[in-house]
Each structure stands twice: as structure tokens, then as C-alpha cells.
Scaffold this motif. Sequence first.
Motif, PDB file in Angstrom:
ATOM      1  N   THR A 153       0.838  -1.202   0.000  1.00 16.35           N
ATOM      2  CA  THR A 153       0.000   0.000   0.000  1.00 16.35           C
ATOM      3  C   THR A 153       0.872   1.250   0.000  1.00 16.35           C
ATOM      4  O   THR A 153       0.602   2.219  -0.724  1.00 16.35           O
ATOM      5  CB  THR A 153      -0.884   0.016   1.266  1.00 16.35           C
ATOM      6  OG1 THR A 153      -1.534  -1.251   1.371  1.00 16.35           O
ATOM      7  CG2 THR A 153      -1.904   1.131   1.218  1.00 16.35           C
ATOM      8  N   ARG A 154       1.921   1.240   0.827  1.00 16.52           N
ATOM      9  CA  ARG A 154       2.772   2.429   0.933  1.00 16.52           C
ATOM     10  C   ARG A 154       3.477   2.733  -0.379  1.00 16.52           C
ATOM     11  O   ARG A 154       3.546   3.887  -0.805  1.00 16.52           O
ATOM     12  CB  ARG A 154       3.821   2.232   2.043  1.00 16.52           C
ATOM     13  CG  ARG A 154       3.197   2.100   3.422  1.00 16.52           C
ATOM     14  CD  ARG A 154       4.250   2.083   4.501  1.00 16.52           C
ATOM     15  NE  ARG A 154       3.732   1.496   5.733  1.00 16.52           N
ATOM     16  CZ  ARG A 154       4.395   1.478   6.875  1.00 16.52           C
ATOM     17  NH1 ARG A 154       5.591   2.005   6.949  1.00 16.52           N
ATOM     18  NH2 ARG A 154       3.864   0.938   7.943  1.00 16.52           N
ATOM     19  N   LEU A 155       3.981   1.682  -1.044  1.00 17.76           N
ATOM     20  CA  LEU A 155       4.667   1.903  -2.315  1.00 17.76           C
ATOM     21  C   LEU A 155       3.672   2.391  -3.373  1.00 17.76           C
ATOM     22  O   LEU A 155       3.984   3.281  -4.169  1.00 17.76           O
ATOM     23  CB  LEU A 155       5.357   0.615  -2.791  1.00 17.76           C
ATOM     24  CG  LEU A 155       6.281   0.779  -3.992  1.00 17.76           C
ATOM     25  CD1 LEU A 155       7.511   1.607  -3.625  1.00 17.76           C
ATOM     26  CD2 LEU A 155       6.708  -0.570  -4.568  1.00 17.76           C
ATOM     27  N   ALA A 156       2.456   1.824  -3.346  1.00 20.86           N
ATOM     28  CA  ALA A 156       1.425   2.236  -4.315  1.00 20.86           C
ATOM     29  C   ALA A 156       1.094   3.717  -4.127  1.00 20.86           C
ATOM     30  O   ALA A 156       0.932   4.460  -5.100  1.00 20.86           O
ATOM     31  CB  ALA A 156       0.172   1.376  -4.153  1.00 20.86           C
ATOM     32  N   LYS A 157       1.023   4.178  -2.869  1.00 20.01           N
ATOM     33  CA  LYS A 157       0.727   5.587  -2.599  1.00 20.01           C
ATOM     34  C   LYS A 157       1.841   6.489  -3.130  1.00 20.01           C
ATOM     35  O   LYS A 157       1.584   7.562  -3.667  1.00 20.01           O
ATOM     36  CB  LYS A 157       0.546   5.825  -1.093  1.00 20.01           C
ATOM     37  CG  LYS A 157      -0.782   5.285  -0.548  1.00 20.01           C
ATOM     38  CD  LYS A 157      -0.879   5.542   0.951  1.00 20.01           C
ATOM     39  CE  LYS A 157      -2.234   5.080   1.489  1.00 20.01           C
ATOM     40  NZ  LYS A 157      -2.258   5.139   2.968  1.00 20.01           N
ATOM     41  N   LEU A 158       3.085   6.054  -2.983  1.00 20.30           N
ATOM     42  CA  LEU A 158       4.219   6.824  -3.514  1.00 20.30           C
ATOM     43  C   LEU A 158       4.098   6.907  -5.030  1.00 20.30           C
ATOM     44  O   LEU A 158       4.253   7.985  -5.625  1.00 20.30           O
ATOM     45  CB  LEU A 158       5.539   6.151  -3.119  1.00 20.30           C
ATOM     46  CG  LEU A 158       6.812   6.784  -3.691  1.00 20.30           C
ATOM     47  CD1 LEU A 158       7.068   8.154  -3.057  1.00 20.30           C
ATOM     48  CD2 LEU A 158       8.034   5.882  -3.467  1.00 20.30           C
ATOM     49  N   ASP A 159       3.798   5.777  -5.648  1.00 18.79           N
ATOM     50  CA  ASP A 159       3.765   5.732  -7.111  1.00 18.79           C
ATOM     51  C   ASP A 159       2.556   6.488  -7.672  1.00 18.79           C
ATOM     52  O   ASP A 159       2.557   6.887  -8.835  1.00 18.79           O
ATOM     53  CB  ASP A 159       3.776   4.274  -7.591  1.00 18.79           C
ATOM     54  CG  ASP A 159       5.141   3.634  -7.354  1.00 18.79           C
ATOM     55  OD1 ASP A 159       6.067   4.371  -6.959  1.00 18.79           O
ATOM     56  OD2 ASP A 159       5.285   2.413  -7.543  1.00 18.79           O
ATOM     57  N   ARG A 160       1.513   6.670  -6.847  1.00 23.54           N
ATOM     58  CA  ARG A 160       0.351   7.449  -7.271  1.00 23.54           C
ATOM     59  C   ARG A 160       0.612   8.949  -7.159  1.00 23.54           C
ATOM     60  O   ARG A 160      -0.260   9.761  -7.451  1.00 23.54           O
ATOM     61  CB  ARG A 160      -0.848   7.096  -6.374  1.00 23.54           C
ATOM     62  CG  ARG A 160      -1.915   6.273  -7.082  1.00 23.54           C
ATOM     63  CD  ARG A 160      -3.123   6.106  -6.181  1.00 23.54           C
ATOM     64  NE  ARG A 160      -3.056   4.866  -5.435  1.00 23.54           N
ATOM     65  CZ  ARG A 160      -3.321   4.734  -4.140  1.00 23.54           C
ATOM     66  NH1 ARG A 160      -3.632   5.802  -3.414  1.00 23.54           N
ATOM     67  NH2 ARG A 160      -3.258   3.570  -3.568  1.00 23.54           N
TER      68      ARG A 160
END
Length: 317
Positions: A153-160
Amino acid sequence: MVIRIASRGSELALWQSRAVAGSLRAADPSLQVEIEVIRTTGDRIQDVPLAKIGDKGLFTKELDNALLEDQADLAVHSLKDIPTRLPDGLTLAAVTVREDPRDVVLLPPGQAGGLEALEPGARVGTSSLRRVAQLRKRRPDLELVDLRGNLNTRLAKLDRGEYDAIILAAAGVLRLGWRDRISAYLEPPRWLPAVGQGALGIVCRTDRDDIRAALAPLNDPDTAAATTAERALLRALEGGCQIPIGALGLVDEGQVYLAGLVADTDGSRILRVHQVGDVKHAAAVGRAAADELLAKGAGEILASVRARVVLAEPAAP
Ligand SMILES: NCc1[nH]cc(CCC(=O)O)c1CC(=O)O
């Protein structure tokens, strides 16, 4: 013999449980190892900053109960998520060889650089008071934003595009195969990781001699000594995850070298200590570091941080 491992359901938790299952089978090929997924309070509450939930054992309680009720034989945790005092009847039976204990900086895809390269006012995601305090000290101009959820989730938020950078433990990033996303390493002893970071702790019932014997080959004595010192420091300060405390122990030729820090959440005060001692007395090294921190004024910092935490709103159920 069949061994039932209780695991959280995140990709990282499953990776860690599978790694322990593999090591158990490697040590004794006659073992049959099963993994049972259990949801914890920490997994359920995703929208409240960790520092506000404030319960020790947020990620461990449901797994502890499974062990105590004999629904599983052992539980695998990131050691840093295991409280320094375990419930009666449970024991930390093994500490595995440590992965890289450092914190790391991750940037949006295609970008490079460390903390120094971030623009003034850049949004940096982190959920830990320890990281916030060290960031404030180093870059008081950054905007620090809460970052919860499992690693995916954390990486997805960064990539968003929700953050200009996030800070994570190298261990989790490496276990999930994201090495090429690491943009910079935050080097000890200037930047200290969480107590126990990078090691796995394996918990079982104290009365399960059979499980403790099966786990003995998985215990790494150097990691165990280093993290015993770190956990003794944390325990002496009754830190939990509410207080900005960092520590890192290293073992060399029978000596444990421990660096520790306690900080104010705004990073205005950071107290640092070093202690050295025989690995046989690793816990005493940790307590000596805690005493030295208290002598330098850590008690005042802890009291002010605790007062602020008590004033914070209670977590939603
Ligand atoms: N706080 C959650 C947590 N617990 C363990 C790890 C990573 C693995 C480890 O430190 O062993 C993480 C993620 C993080 O802090 O980035």
C-alpha cells in the motif's frame, strides 16, 4: 511432526513465515510445516496514525492468543513489532540472522537522490515518530505526512504521486524484491533504525520444548545478542512505539557495540549514547545505554512525549 505457523496476511508477513518454514524444513526434512493466516488489529485499522492507536502488541495480540489457545505452534514477526514484554506463557524462542537494519529513502519511479536532494517543502511519508524526529532534525523544512498501510500500500501511494519520498525499513523493501527502488540509505549511527529492525522474532509457548528444540537452529547468536541489547534499552525506557527511540547493536569479536538515541518528536532535542560490553551481558549493555540516556535528560523528553500522547484523540474502534 506437523508445525503450524500463525502469520499475518500481508505479503511481507507471508514472505517471513515462508522463510521460517523453509529454514525449519532445511534443519529437519521430516517436519511438515503449515501456515495459517490471522488478521490483527493493526491490519484492520488502516486509517489512524499508529502513534495514536498506541496499543502495544497491535500486530501481535491475535497471534499470541492463537498460540496460547493451541491453534498454532509458533508465530513469526518482524522483531521490531514484538513488544519487549511478552504475555505470560509465551517466549521469544529464536531471533533469525538480521537483514540490512537500515532505513531507506524511496522516491517516485525514475527519480534519484537522498534526503539532501529533496526540494524545500517536499512531502515525505512516514508513520513512525522515530523517523519524524530524525527527519525534523535533518530537514526541518520538509512537510511530513502520515503513511500507513502494509508495504505494498505504501509503495502504491508513492507511485500514485501522493508523496515526494517515503522512508521505509530496508529489510521489508529487500524481502519484497524492490531493491532497485531504494534511492538512498540512512546511515547509522547518525540515523538510527528501530529496535530489532531487520531481524525476525519467533514466538512460541514457553512450555513447548518440542517447538523450542525445532527452532534452536534458526537462532543467530550475534543477532540475538545485538537485539537483546537494543530491546533492553527500549524496555528500560518503557518506549513502546509511542516514543522516538532508535538503537542499533553490532557484534564483533565477542563484544556488543550499542548506539542509542531518544528524541523529542519535533527533533529539537536528540540525545545520543554509545555503550560497549561483552555479548554475554548484552542486556546490561542496553540498560547502561538507557541509564546514560536518562542521565542526559531522556526522562524529561519521555514525560513530555507521553503527556502529548495522552492528550491525543483516542483511536476509533
Ligand atoms: N512498522 C512496520 C514494519 N514492521 C517491520 C517492517 C519491515 C521489516 C523489518 O524491519 O524487519 C515494517 C515496515 C517499515 O517500517 O518500513
